[in-house]
Enzyme design. Sequence first.
Site, PDB file in Angstrom:
ATOM      1  N   HIS A   7       0.864  -0.892   0.086  1.00  0.00           N
ATOM      2  CA  HIS A   7       0.270   0.016   0.205  1.00  0.00           C
ATOM      3  C   HIS A   7       0.841   1.241   0.146  1.00  0.00           C
ATOM      4  O   HIS A   7       2.443   1.209   0.719  1.00  0.00           O
ATOM      5  CB  HIS A   7      -0.922   0.623   1.178  1.00  0.00           C
ATOM      6  N   HIS A  79       4.241   7.721   3.605  1.00  0.00           N
ATOM      7  CA  HIS A  79       4.987   5.607   3.675  1.00  0.00           C
ATOM      8  C   HIS A  79       4.489   4.946   2.283  1.00  0.00           C
ATOM      9  O   HIS A  79       3.348   4.982   1.811  1.00  0.00           O
ATOM     10  CB  HIS A  79       5.166   5.108   4.974  1.00  0.00           C
ATOM     11  N   GLU A 130       7.588   0.907   4.657  1.00  0.00           N
ATOM     12  CA  GLU A 130       7.129   0.020   5.522  1.00  0.00           C
ATOM     13  C   GLU A 130       7.943  -1.795   4.671  1.00  0.00           C
ATOM     14  O   GLU A 130       6.982  -1.601   4.539  1.00  0.00           O
ATOM     15  CB  GLU A 130       5.618  -0.123   5.837  1.00  0.00           C
TER      16      GLU A 130
HETATM   17 CO    CO Z   1       1.352   1.215   6.269  1.00  0.00          CO
END
Ligand code: CO
Length: 134
Positions: A7, A79, A130
């Site tokens: 994502h 992020h 991440e």
């Molecule tokens: Co995230």
Amino acid sequence: MIKRLNHLAIVVPDLAAATATYRDTLGAQVSEAQALAEHGVTVVFVDLPNTRIELLEPLGDGSPVSNFLLRNEGGGIHHMCVEVDDIKAARDELMDKGARILGDGEPKIGAHGNPVLFLHPKDFHGCLIELEEV
Ligand code: CO
């Protein structure tokens, strides 16, 4: 080491307005808003055919994304999350290569119930990354 883009996370000051933009202007499929108190965010998932966008709004005091909004008043990309097969092996390899892991370096359970870690943006050209074990 890294696999699929899981994502992109965008922090927004007004989640309802951002949801309407993705749904109505961009014609995307959006979820209901979900309050994730333990993560300090309310999130809407925008489902795309090949990945997902998460619209994040701070929830409660001390939200981990509050400071970001102070620096980016209108919101912005916070992020990106990429998948790894084995998060501890990835962490050890990255640390061997000199990259810094945020926090205590131990994976935490993220918003999707999988272990996650964040890499220092200064080691990755200004991008907060991440890692999620999927
Ligand atoms: Co995230």
